[in-house]
Design a protein around this motif. Structure first.
Motif, PDB file in Angstrom:
ATOM      1  N   THR A  36      25.919  94.202  38.095  1.00  0.00           N
ATOM      2  CA  THR A  36      24.529  94.289  38.550  1.00  0.00           C
ATOM      3  C   THR A  36      23.964  92.910  38.833  1.00  0.00           C
ATOM      4  OG1 THR A  36      24.216  96.326  37.295  1.00  0.00           O
ATOM      5  CG2 THR A  36      22.229  95.120  37.920  1.00  0.00           C
ATOM      6  N   HIS A  37      24.278  91.954  37.981  1.00  0.00           N
ATOM      7  CA  HIS A  37      23.819  90.581  38.184  1.00  0.00           C
ATOM      8  C   HIS A  37      24.390  90.008  39.479  1.00  0.00           C
ATOM      9  CE1 HIS A  37      23.742  86.224  37.841  1.00  0.00           C
ATOM     10  NE2 HIS A  37      22.743  86.355  36.982  1.00  0.00           N
ATOM     11  N   ALA A  38      25.668  90.258  39.749  1.00  0.00           N
ATOM     12  CA  ALA A  38      26.296  89.755  40.980  1.00  0.00           C
ATOM     13  C   ALA A  38      25.637  90.370  42.217  1.00  0.00           C
ATOM     14  CB  ALA A  38      27.796  90.052  40.963  1.00  0.00           C
ATOM     15  N   ARG A  39      25.358  91.669  42.185  1.00  0.00           N
ATOM     16  CA  ARG A  39      24.686  92.323  43.317  1.00  0.00           C
ATOM     17  C   ARG A  39      23.290  91.748  43.527  1.00  0.00           C
ATOM     18  NH1 ARG A  39      27.122  96.953  41.267  1.00  0.00           N
ATOM     19  NH2 ARG A  39      25.227  97.542  40.156  1.00  0.00           N
ATOM     20  N   ILE A  99      25.613  81.124  54.431  1.00  0.00           N
ATOM     21  CA  ILE A  99      26.256  82.370  54.009  1.00  0.00           C
ATOM     22  C   ILE A  99      27.589  82.080  53.341  1.00  0.00           C
ATOM     23  CG2 ILE A  99      27.402  84.455  54.882  1.00  0.00           C
ATOM     24  CD1 ILE A  99      25.083  84.769  56.801  1.00  0.00           C
ATOM     25  N   ASP A 100      28.387  81.206  53.941  1.00  0.00           N
ATOM     26  CA  ASP A 100      29.674  80.853  53.338  1.00  0.00           C
ATOM     27  C   ASP A 100      29.493  80.211  51.970  1.00  0.00           C
ATOM     28  OD1 ASP A 100      31.052  81.854  55.486  1.00  0.00           O
ATOM     29  OD2 ASP A 100      31.354  79.913  56.459  1.00  0.00           O
ATOM     30  N   ARG A 101      28.511  79.338  51.844  1.00  0.00           N
ATOM     31  CA  ARG A 101      28.294  78.616  50.590  1.00  0.00           C
ATOM     32  C   ARG A 101      27.784  79.542  49.489  1.00  0.00           C
ATOM     33  NH1 ARG A 101      23.683  75.298  50.926  1.00  0.00           N
ATOM     34  NH2 ARG A 101      24.572  74.616  52.878  1.00  0.00           N
ATOM     35  N   HIS A 102      26.858  80.441  49.811  1.00  0.00           N
ATOM     36  CA  HIS A 102      26.218  81.239  48.772  1.00  0.00           C
ATOM     37  C   HIS A 102      26.835  82.613  48.559  1.00  0.00           C
ATOM     38  CE1 HIS A 102      23.033  78.358  48.120  1.00  0.00           C
ATOM     39  NE2 HIS A 102      22.899  78.251  49.433  1.00  0.00           N
ATOM     40  N   LEU A 103      27.478  83.173  49.580  1.00  0.00           N
ATOM     41  CA  LEU A 103      28.043  84.514  49.452  1.00  0.00           C
ATOM     42  C   LEU A 103      29.563  84.534  49.486  1.00  0.00           C
ATOM     43  CD1 LEU A 103      25.527  86.523  51.631  1.00  0.00           C
ATOM     44  CD2 LEU A 103      25.578  86.302  49.164  1.00  0.00           C
ATOM     45  N   ALA A 124      26.394  91.396  55.402  1.00  0.00           N
ATOM     46  CA  ALA A 124      27.212  92.335  54.628  1.00  0.00           C
ATOM     47  C   ALA A 124      28.166  91.551  53.735  1.00  0.00           C
ATOM     48  CB  ALA A 124      27.989  93.256  55.557  1.00  0.00           C
ATOM     49  N   TRP A 125      28.579  92.179  52.652  1.00  0.00           N
ATOM     50  CA  TRP A 125      29.551  91.557  51.754  1.00  0.00           C
ATOM     51  C   TRP A 125      30.642  92.566  51.493  1.00  0.00           C
ATOM     52  CZ3 TRP A 125      31.248  91.798  46.529  1.00  0.00           C
ATOM     53  CH2 TRP A 125      31.935  90.655  46.110  1.00  0.00           C
ATOM     54  N   LEU A 126      31.873  92.207  51.860  1.00  0.00           N
ATOM     55  CA  LEU A 126      33.038  93.085  51.758  1.00  0.00           C
ATOM     56  C   LEU A 126      32.803  94.410  52.486  1.00  0.00           C
ATOM     57  CD1 LEU A 126      34.126  92.492  48.051  1.00  0.00           C
ATOM     58  CD2 LEU A 126      35.060  91.455  50.115  1.00  0.00           C
ATOM     59  N   GLY A 127      32.169  94.332  53.648  1.00  0.00           N
ATOM     60  CA  GLY A 127      31.941  95.506  54.475  1.00  0.00           C
ATOM     61  C   GLY A 127      30.736  96.343  54.082  1.00  0.00           C
TER      62      GLY A 127
END
Length: 137
Positions: A36-39, A99-103, A124-127
């Motif tokens: 949940t924290h990661a999301r 986006i590359d740096r933070h996600l 999007a992250w991992l689709g």
């Protein structure tokens, strides 16, 4: 004569089983909390990045309306001055870099502007969609 010192094997095994069940529940709770924290962290980062690009697009309205935020991103130095096309390319490069740096590598993004000055920034992250930010210029 019977001595009642210590605990029996049954009592010890019962206590061990209760401890094991409690530990397993705690481990599941910790795992869910971390997910949940990661999301939430991804959502906050994506929102901040999208807001930053929206502000840049509002400043460079001509470049956004001409569709240059949907094209090539590249690093530029605009110290000597840039036109709206070059500013859009530099803004997109900063957007993708953030986006590359933070996600991370699992992130993807899309910027689109349609009729009536309506623009959408999708991340999007991992689709899986993290954010679809729509705004009017």
């Amino acid at each position: 004569m019977r001595y009642d010192r210590g605990s029996s094997l049954i009592e010890s095994l019962t206590a061990l089983a209760i401890f094991a069940i409690g530990s397993a529940c705690h481990a599941v709770w910790i795992g869910q909390s971390m997910a949940t924290h990661a999301r939430a962290s991804r959502l906050v980062a994506a929102t901040t990045i999208a807001l930053s690009l929206e502000a840049r697009m509002r400043v460079n309205r001509e470049g956004a309306l001409a569709g240059h935020y949907e094209s090539e991103a590249r690093s530029l130095s605009c110290a000597a001055g840039c036109d709206w096309r070059e500013i859009a390319a530099a803004d997109l490069w900063l957007f993708h870099k953030a986006i590359d740096r933070h996600l991370g590598a699992g992130a993807s993004s899309r910027v689109a502007c349609g009729p009536a000055s309506e623009c959408t920034i999708s991340i999007a992250w991992l689709g899986r969609p993290v954010i679809d930010w729509s705004f009017r210029l």
